[in-house]
Design an enzyme around this catalytic site. Sequence first.
Site: not given
Length: 459
Positions: A317-318
Amino acid sequence: MVFSSTVFLFLFLPLVLIGYYNPVIKSRKFKNVFLLLASLLFYWWGEPVFVFLMIFSILTTWYLGIKLQQTRSKKILIIGISYHTALLFIFKYLTFAARELGLLIHLDLPTIQIALPIGISFFTFQLMSYLFDIYYQDAEAQRSPLYVGLYTALFPQLIAGPIVRYKQVALQISDREESFSKISVGMHRFVYGLGKKVLIADYMAVIADKVFSEPGTHSVLTAWLGIIAYTFQIYFDFSGYSDMAIGLGKMFGFDFAENFNYPYISKSITEYWKRWHISMGSWFRDYIYIPLGGSRKGKKRWIFNLFIVWLLTGIWHGANWTFILWGLLFFVVLLLEKITDFPKKIGIFSYLYVGLVLIFTGVVIRSESLTEAAAYIGNMIGIGAGYVYDTDFTYLLKGSFFLLLIAAVGSTPIFPKCRDALQKRHMGWIEEIWLLLVFVWSILAVVSSSYNPFIYFNF
């Protein structure tokens, strides 16, 4: 280019539909080539340089897929997966890794600034699944790079999913059927998704952005309102995009799998992850969890496999410690659920439990840093600003109460059940009028506002 922009709605989509359904050239090859070129143009519009990176990845994967089909060599699979993993690392994680390494060894390393190609996590995962499916003999390698290119670059699902498996669409690429009824269903679905995005998610974003811009300074009620708004924003943003993607796919004859199934009515976090971002969850299950052994190799190995899956989910996700912590928090919660099965023991309070887990983990993933997350959670429990109520809460709630109510109802199956009831009573015309109103209202919102974020573009 985003689906909820005037360029897409009034220029790109109409021209692509006209070209695709032109009355002169109707062959499947023409339609596929035309759709691929349109999809590359769609990506080039926002990423004029990185479109060539995507084309190179497509051609590389196409070539490796043929070799993998011929040899069934694990070495070739490793080369392909390593290439895509390295690509993700360089563009998505290298800056973060270099910064953290510098802090770890106490060196002032030069700052690395690399732009993140939009949707790289999605199309890279699709290309990896293509290689996995060939290796596991779930799909045949494509001789034509056109087919691999269309599978990867097809604009409805290119930049924010759902993550489509090649085996799900291989036959559709070569032999799908378009019809007026399918176009109609697709348009209906697209309008619903557009309404979710611009009428609910974008407004919730204004509230969330305002409150999260100054973590640690708000009253208890304002902090709670901010994270509740974000919880609705991320759902209607992403499920709205998925609705639009599925609807656009149907307009061109494709049937994409559902990506959301009302996750906010879940009675456990285990159930929640079967309903939220279904394509991502199934990807990690089929290509990470099961190959690692799943739950088949003893309790310790099962816990380790679960840990790896949720660590990677957070990282996917990041590139931030907040995403890593977010993934590990879900690992802990899911582990406790599977060991104790306690959600079934608390009855109706399971809904409250799920809501609280999503709210507090939502603070972590929304915050810019762990420090900001801690400050924000402090506000929620009365630490920091130190007061329960302030004028910001009154102002924000007064302007958003009705929409918050719509969002709460809209995140349940109530509206679909009402629609089905109308259909049974031959009153479907009411839905048509409602859809027209949603479309007109959405267009007015698109034209009048320049604030048009898509959360999952960043992932």
